[in-house]
Design a protein around this motif. Structure first.
Motif, short mmCIF file in Angstrom:
data_model
loop_
_atom_site.label_atom_id
_atom_site.label_comp_id
_atom_site.label_asym_id
_atom_site.label_seq_id
_atom_site.Cartn_x
_atom_site.Cartn_y
_atom_site.Cartn_z
N THR A 22 0.83 -1.21 0.00
CA THR A 22 0.00 0.00 0.00
C THR A 22 0.87 1.26 0.00
O THR A 22 2.07 1.21 0.25
N SER A 23 0.21 2.38 -0.25
CA SER A 23 0.90 3.66 -0.33
C SER A 23 1.58 4.07 0.98
O SER A 23 2.48 4.88 0.97
N ASP A 30 -5.30 -8.79 -0.59
CA ASP A 30 -6.53 -8.15 -1.04
C ASP A 30 -7.05 -8.91 -2.26
O ASP A 30 -6.37 -9.78 -2.80
N TYR A 42 -8.64 -2.07 -0.24
CA TYR A 42 -7.95 -0.79 -0.39
C TYR A 42 -8.48 -0.06 -1.61
O TYR A 42 -7.89 -0.05 -2.68
N ASP A 48 -5.50 4.16 2.36
CA ASP A 48 -4.35 3.57 1.68
C ASP A 48 -4.75 3.10 0.29
O ASP A 48 -5.86 2.62 0.10
N VAL A 50 -3.43 0.71 -3.16
CA VAL A 50 -2.49 -0.32 -3.61
C VAL A 50 -1.56 0.30 -4.64
O VAL A 50 -2.00 0.90 -5.61
#
Length: 64
Positions: A22-23, A30, A42, A48, A50
């Motif tokens: 994630t960021s 996921d 996400y 957040d 991806v």
């Protein structure tokens, strides 16, 4: 045994389960929803996003 994860950054072409980054730097699992063109957990509603993914079926299980 060494395991190498091959991260991808474009949208997945297949619906399924993925290991994602994630960021904010978390690694999680996921599901890519192909018809909706979005991640299940996400999404834009989540703080957040991806930024990279790897299909779970490409990761080899641990063996001694």
């Amino acid at each position: 045994m060494e395991s190498v994860i091959k991260w991808h950054t474009s949208e997945p072409k297949e619906e399924g389960q993925y290991l994602v980054t994630t960021s904010s730097g978390f690694i999680s699992a996921d599901v890519w929803l192909k018809d909706a063109k979005r991640w299940y957990e996400y999404s834009e509603d989540y703080f957040d996003l991806v930024i990279a993914w790897c299909p779970l079926n490409e990761i080899k299980p641990y063996k001694e």
